[in-house]
Structures are given as C-alpha cells and as structure tokens.
Write a protein that holds these residues in place. Structure first.
Motif, PDB file in Angstrom:
ATOM      1  N   MET A  10     -26.897 -72.711  28.621  1.00 30.45           N
ATOM      2  CA  MET A  10     -25.488 -72.540  28.965  1.00 30.45           C
ATOM      3  C   MET A  10     -24.977 -73.725  29.763  1.00 30.45           C
ATOM      4  N   ASP A  11     -23.694 -73.987  29.598  1.00 30.12           N
ATOM      5  CA  ASP A  11     -23.000 -74.993  30.389  1.00 30.12           C
ATOM      6  C   ASP A  11     -22.852 -74.488  31.819  1.00 30.12           C
ATOM      7  N   LEU A  12     -23.197 -75.322  32.791  1.00 30.96           N
ATOM      8  CA  LEU A  12     -23.175 -74.896  34.188  1.00 30.96           C
ATOM      9  C   LEU A  12     -21.778 -74.882  34.795  1.00 30.96           C
ATOM     10  N   ASN A  13     -20.826 -75.463  34.135  1.00 28.87           N
ATOM     11  CA  ASN A  13     -19.476 -75.538  34.689  1.00 28.87           C
ATOM     12  C   ASN A  13     -18.559 -74.406  34.236  1.00 28.87           C
ATOM     13  N   ALA A  14     -18.897 -73.767  33.102  1.00 27.40           N
ATOM     14  CA  ALA A  14     -18.011 -72.721  32.589  1.00 27.40           C
ATOM     15  C   ALA A  14     -18.753 -71.554  31.963  1.00 27.40           C
ATOM     16  N   GLY A  15     -20.088 -71.654  31.839  1.00 31.69           N
ATOM     17  CA  GLY A  15     -20.854 -70.557  31.273  1.00 31.69           C
ATOM     18  C   GLY A  15     -20.834 -70.484  29.757  1.00 31.69           C
ATOM     19  N   ARG A  16     -20.382 -71.545  29.083  1.00 30.26           N
ATOM     20  CA  ARG A  16     -20.353 -71.537  27.620  1.00 30.26           C
ATOM     21  C   ARG A  16     -21.775 -71.658  27.073  1.00 30.26           C
ATOM     22  N   ALA A  31     -15.476 -66.063  45.708  1.00 30.45           N
ATOM     23  CA  ALA A  31     -14.534 -66.083  44.588  1.00 30.45           C
ATOM     24  C   ALA A  31     -15.289 -66.360  43.287  1.00 30.45           C
ATOM     25  N   VAL A  32     -14.811 -65.781  42.186  1.00 30.36           N
ATOM     26  CA  VAL A  32     -15.430 -66.027  40.884  1.00 30.36           C
ATOM     27  C   VAL A  32     -15.126 -67.454  40.459  1.00 30.36           C
ATOM     28  N   ALA A  33     -16.168 -68.277  40.323  1.00 26.75           N
ATOM     29  CA  ALA A  33     -16.003 -69.663  39.900  1.00 26.75           C
ATOM     30  C   ALA A  33     -15.895 -69.750  38.383  1.00 26.75           C
ATOM     31  N   TRP A  34     -16.719 -68.993  37.681  1.00 24.89           N
ATOM     32  CA  TRP A  34     -16.611 -68.865  36.232  1.00 24.89           C
ATOM     33  C   TRP A  34     -17.367 -67.621  35.788  1.00 24.89           C
ATOM     34  N   ARG A  35     -16.996 -67.142  34.617  1.00 25.20           N
ATOM     35  CA  ARG A  35     -17.698 -66.041  33.986  1.00 25.20           C
ATOM     36  C   ARG A  35     -17.964 -66.424  32.549  1.00 25.20           C
ATOM     37  N   GLY A  36     -19.242 -66.427  32.170  1.00 21.31           N
ATOM     38  CA  GLY A  36     -19.613 -66.859  30.837  1.00 21.31           C
ATOM     39  C   GLY A  36     -19.256 -65.850  29.767  1.00 21.31           C
ATOM     40  N   GLU A  37     -19.405 -66.289  28.524  1.00 20.83           N
ATOM     41  CA  GLU A  37     -19.111 -65.398  27.416  1.00 20.83           C
ATOM     42  C   GLU A  37     -20.116 -64.254  27.371  1.00 20.83           C
ATOM     43  N   PRO A  38     -19.697 -63.079  26.923  1.00 21.12           N
ATOM     44  CA  PRO A  38     -20.594 -61.923  26.906  1.00 21.12           C
ATOM     45  C   PRO A  38     -21.744 -62.095  25.920  1.00 21.12           C
ATOM     46  N   PHE A  39     -22.936 -61.721  26.324  1.00 19.36           N
ATOM     47  CA  PHE A  39     -24.048 -61.522  25.400  1.00 19.36           C
ATOM     48  C   PHE A  39     -25.085 -60.654  26.107  1.00 19.36           C
ATOM     49  N   ALA A  40     -25.959 -60.047  25.312  1.00 21.06           N
ATOM     50  CA  ALA A  40     -26.904 -59.053  25.837  1.00 21.06           C
ATOM     51  C   ALA A  40     -27.971 -59.734  26.683  1.00 21.06           C
ATOM     52  N   GLY A  60     -26.815 -57.939  35.427  1.00 25.92           N
ATOM     53  CA  GLY A  60     -27.677 -56.805  35.152  1.00 25.92           C
ATOM     54  C   GLY A  60     -28.207 -56.811  33.733  1.00 25.92           C
ATOM     55  N   GLY A  61     -28.889 -55.724  33.343  1.00 28.22           N
ATOM     56  CA  GLY A  61     -29.350 -55.584  31.976  1.00 28.22           C
ATOM     57  C   GLY A  61     -28.207 -55.090  31.116  1.00 28.22           C
ATOM     58  N   SER A  62     -27.180 -55.919  30.961  1.00 29.32           N
ATOM     59  CA  SER A  62     -25.942 -55.495  30.311  1.00 29.32           C
ATOM     60  C   SER A  62     -25.587 -56.433  29.172  1.00 29.32           C
ATOM     61  N   GLN A  63     -24.418 -56.211  28.581  1.00 33.29           N
ATOM     62  CA  GLN A  63     -23.884 -57.054  27.522  1.00 33.29           C
ATOM     63  C   GLN A  63     -22.865 -58.062  28.064  1.00 33.29           C
ATOM     64  N   HIS A  64     -22.797 -58.241  29.373  1.00 30.21           N
ATOM     65  CA  HIS A  64     -21.646 -58.902  29.976  1.00 30.21           C
ATOM     66  C   HIS A  64     -21.891 -60.338  30.417  1.00 30.21           C
ATOM     67  N   GLY A  65     -23.035 -60.916  30.128  1.00 29.60           N
ATOM     68  CA  GLY A  65     -23.226 -62.327  30.389  1.00 29.60           C
ATOM     69  C   GLY A  65     -23.483 -62.680  31.844  1.00 29.60           C
ATOM     70  N   VAL A  66     -23.195 -63.930  32.183  1.00 30.86           N
ATOM     71  CA  VAL A  66     -23.553 -64.524  33.468  1.00 30.86           C
ATOM     72  C   VAL A  66     -22.284 -64.860  34.232  1.00 30.86           C
ATOM     73  N   VAL A  67     -22.362 -64.750  35.570  1.00 27.57           N
ATOM     74  CA  VAL A  67     -21.205 -65.055  36.407  1.00 27.57           C
ATOM     75  C   VAL A  67     -21.636 -66.013  37.516  1.00 27.57           C
ATOM     76  N   ALA A  68     -20.710 -66.866  37.952  1.00 29.93           N
ATOM     77  CA  ALA A  68     -20.938 -67.773  39.090  1.00 29.93           C
ATOM     78  C   ALA A  68     -19.892 -67.498  40.149  1.00 29.93           C
ATOM     79  N   PHE A  69     -20.346 -67.378  41.391  1.00 30.24           N
ATOM     80  CA  PHE A  69     -19.455 -67.185  42.532  1.00 30.24           C
ATOM     81  C   PHE A  69     -19.501 -68.420  43.422  1.00 30.24           C
ATOM     82  N   THR A  70     -18.359 -68.779  43.996  1.00 30.81           N
ATOM     83  CA  THR A  70     -18.342 -69.824  45.012  1.00 30.81           C
ATOM     84  C   THR A  70     -19.096 -69.306  46.228  1.00 30.81           C
ATOM     85  N   ARG A  71     -20.112 -70.047  46.658  1.00 36.46           N
ATOM     86  CA  ARG A  71     -20.984 -69.531  47.710  1.00 36.46           C
ATOM     87  C   ARG A  71     -20.247 -69.277  49.021  1.00 36.46           C
ATOM     88  N   SER A  72     -19.289 -70.110  49.356  1.00 36.47           N
ATOM     89  CA  SER A  72     -18.640 -69.995  50.661  1.00 36.47           C
ATOM     90  C   SER A  72     -17.673 -68.830  50.749  1.00 36.47           C
TER      91      SER A  72
END
Length: 433
Positions: A255-261, A218-227, A203-215
């Motif tokens: 950002m790194d696609l494997n961990a959201g860095r 489950a949360v695959a990774w959550r990146g570091e917070p930024f606006a 969303g339009g938040s300070q919480h960064g990007v998240v990746a979910f396993t499509r199948s």
C-alpha cells in the motif's frame, strides 16, 4: 442447532489463532518503520527493527543449574501483549473483568507507575464468550511508543494515545463507532508509526487500513476497503521507495503510505482468513511470509519498473506453517514453530530454496528472538532457553521451566535483561554476560 455448533467451531478456530496477535517472520534486515528505537529500547511489536532481531550482544549461553537470576516477578492479568521498554518504563496491556488496562511498570522493580483502564465488555455476537472459555480474551495487540506517547488498541477497538510518563489521555477513539464497523472479529494487529502518523488495520474486518495523525488523533488517511487478516503491518523499502505491507485474509498487499492506495497484491489464502504473521523485508528485495490453516510459506521478490511494484514468487511450500510465535532467518536458515491445533515443533528451512533442513521436537509452540546469533526461546509450556542454529540442527545451551499458563508472548530483550509474561505473571530475568 447444527449450524450454530458449526458456527461456534469456526469462531473457536478463529480465536485460537489470534492469540499472539501478529507473528513476526524476520527475514534479514530492513527499514521497519520510523518508530525504530535506539539500541537498548523496545518500543514496538518486534523490537527496535520490528523483526525480533537484535544486533547488540549481551546474552549469556551458560546458566547455573537453578536457571537465570530472577530480578523481579509480579502478578499481571489476562493478555498476550508484548512488554515494551523505553528507558526506565515498561508498557504492556492486560484484562481485568470487563476492563482492558494499559499499564506502565518500573523497569527496575516491576512496580506499577500508572494504569489506564477502560470498559471493554466481551459481548460482540457471542464471539468473545467463546474466546474467554477457550484461549483467553486478550488483549492481543502490542502497543506502540512514539513521541513520548503510548498508542494502544484493545480487542473491541478502543484506541488510546496516552502520555508515556503519566498515563494521561491525549486522545482516544472508539474505532467501531467512528468507522461504523459491523463485521469485525477482533482487533489484534499492533500499530505502526511512520512519518507523523500511527497506522492500524481496522480489526478483522472488510474496512482496510487507517492512519491517524499522532499528535491530534485526526484521520490522516483511510485506505480502500479490503478484507483484513490479524497480522500486523510493516514498512518496507523497495529500491528507495517505502511501502506498507499488510496481510489480507487471502493475500499479501502493498500500500501507498501517503493515502492507503493498494499498489499490488499476491495470493496467500488460509482457512478463515487467518494470516497472522508480519512479513519482513530483507536483502535482495525479498519478503518471507507464512501461516497455518493451509497457508504455508512463500518467498517473494518485489521489483519496481515504470513506477509500479510487481511481486514474483520465488518458492512456496507447506513445510513450515506458522500458527503464532516468531520465525527468524539466521544466516541462510529460517527457523520457526510449525503447526496449528496439534504439536508445533521447531522447523528449519533453507532460505534460498525453501527445502526443509531439520525438525526439533524438544520445544512446544515457541516464541523466538535472535540476540545477535543467540536464539532466545520461550515455549508455551513455560520453558525459557538459549540456543544456536545451523543448517544441521538446533544446539541448546541452557534451558529452564519458569513460566506457566500459556506462555504465548514473545520475550523482550533490553541489554542482558529479558522480560517475559504468561497469563498470570510478568518477570524480569538477568540473562546478561
């Protein structure tokens, strides 16, 4: 009282700019994501390569006086989500009262195949009430089709994975509750598929990007917070290395696609953090991005050395300020609607230098798709047109007013069929040769 009025004005500005979710600024070609569809499908925001460009010919440049043949037309509720196409199935989203609805339509007839409705009242701190009275409540995000699943996120952060054929729920998340979000404005970004994941800014938040396993969800990774800004993410490939490019509220970030860095940042400030376009990777390791509200346009070149990515700004100016809609590079010409609250006319820039080449005032705020050199235009007044672009001007081949009610959704092209919508209807038009 004065502060309350000012706050509502700020929210109204924020809401109006969110309307089309993520503006796509297409610069040449590049690997957009591993969710790329086969030719003839349109399974994600921006089409097969996520940049509103098609390599397949099939759009006629001449129409009868009555306009293009209408294949079907049906009522559809509020919303600005694009129409997705997967074979005989179309997918989009709309709002009905306090519910958001993911709907699958029959591509040949427009009839409903299935719907999935869920509660999404607009009660978040008064923001949604302002949107409802001004530009409309959304949904703004365009779903994603991957692995026979529809991934759709609504304004209030309800994320659903639905079976493409039946609409059955495979998994679902309330993102606000799951990640304890308290400062979001709205979810407007369109999800992206990469490897086994579906990637989404929170969303339009300070919480960064998240990746979910499509199948499984489950949360695959959550990146570091930024606006985060409203714009949709995209995958680029820098000398063989894939990276995720995301809009921040004051910057572009890789950002790194494997961990959201976060790997790199480059400043691009806009008022209220309203960077809405989706930067697209192009030849020569170049990235073009643009926004309204003081953001302007800039061309970057990304280079890698010693396992680090470095952005270099080649040029920047304010001759093009994309509010929402699509912008394209056609040859060495970048074309898009420039403006925010006032008029938004088509502007062309030299892709190499950023120099303004021409302006065309014959179309209001427009959405664009490049169909192998034929520009398909849908403007906010409901006109649909086909045109060609050169460094000397816009040549309009055919045009007809067909839509009404804020036609702010980009067209979807499958073969010679074009699917368009406004805030009341969705249509299928035959623009084929």
């Amino acid at each position: 009282m004065i502060e309350r009025i000012r706050r509502r004005e700020r929210v109204l500005i924020r809401a109006t700019a969110l309307l089309a979710a993520s503006v796509l600024v297409a610069f040449a070609y590049g690997r957009a994501s591993e969710a790329q569809a086969a030719p003839g499908d349109w399974r994600q925001w921006g089409g097969p390569t996520r940049n509103f460009r098609l390599t397949v010919s099939g759009i006629a440049r001449t129409w009868p006086d009555s306009g293009p043949r209408q294949l079907w037309r049906r009522a559809l509720g509020e919303g600005y989500s694009s129409v997705l196409a997967d074979g005989a199935i179309l997918v989009t989203m709309y709002r009905r009262d306090d519910h958001e609805i993911v709907v699958a339509l029959d591509a040949a007839t427009g009839k409903t195949r299935w719907e999935h409705a869920y509660s999404a009242p607009l009660t978040h701190d008064g923001y949604f009430d302002v949107w409802l009275k001004s530009a409309g409540p959304g949904p703004y995000s365009t779903p994603l089709i991957a692995d026979g699943t529809v991934f759709a996120v609504g304004v209030t952060g309800k994320l659903h994975a639905l079976d493409l054929r039946t609409g059955a729920v495979r998994w679902a998340h309330d993102l606000v509750a799951l990640f304890k979000l308290t400062d979001y404005n709205a979810f407007a970004s369109s999800p992206l598929a990469y490897a086994d994941n579906v990637i989404l800014p929170l969303g339009g938040s300070q919480h960064g990007v998240v990746a979910f396993t499509r199948s499984t969800g489950a949360v695959a990774w959550r990146g570091e917070p930024f606006a985060l800004a409203p714009g949709s993410p995209v995958v680029v490939e820098i000398d063989g290395r894939p990276e995720l490019v995301v809009w921040g509220q004051t910057e572009l970030a890789g950002m790194d696609l494997n961990a959201g860095r976060v790997l790199w940042r480059h400043p691009h400030p806009a008022q209220y953090g309203l960077n809405i376009s989706t930067p697209i990777w192009g030849t020569g390791n170049r990235l073009f991005a643009s926004s309204a509200y003081g953001g302007g346009s800039r061309m970057l070149r990304l280079t890698r050395a010693n396992d680090r990515t470095t952005p270099e700004e080649l040029w920047s100016n304010h001759r093009m300020r994309l509010h929402f809609g699509s912008a394209l590079v056609m040859g060495k010409v970048i074309v898009g609607s420039s403006g925010d609250f006032g008029p938004a006319f088509l502007v062309a820039l030299n892709a190499e230098t950023g120099e303004e080449l021409w302006r065309d005032r014959s179309f209001a705020r427009a959405q664009l798709v490049d169909a192998n050199g034929t520009l398909v235009i849908v403007d906010e007044d409901g006109e649909i047109a086909v045109a060609s672009v050169s460094d000397t001007g816009l040549r309009v081949h055919a045009r007809k007013e067909i839509l009404t009610s804020n036609a702010w959704t980009p067209p979807t092209i499958v073969g010679g069929t074009v699917y368009v919508r406004d805030r009341k209807h969705v249509l299928a038009l035959d623009l084929g040769l």
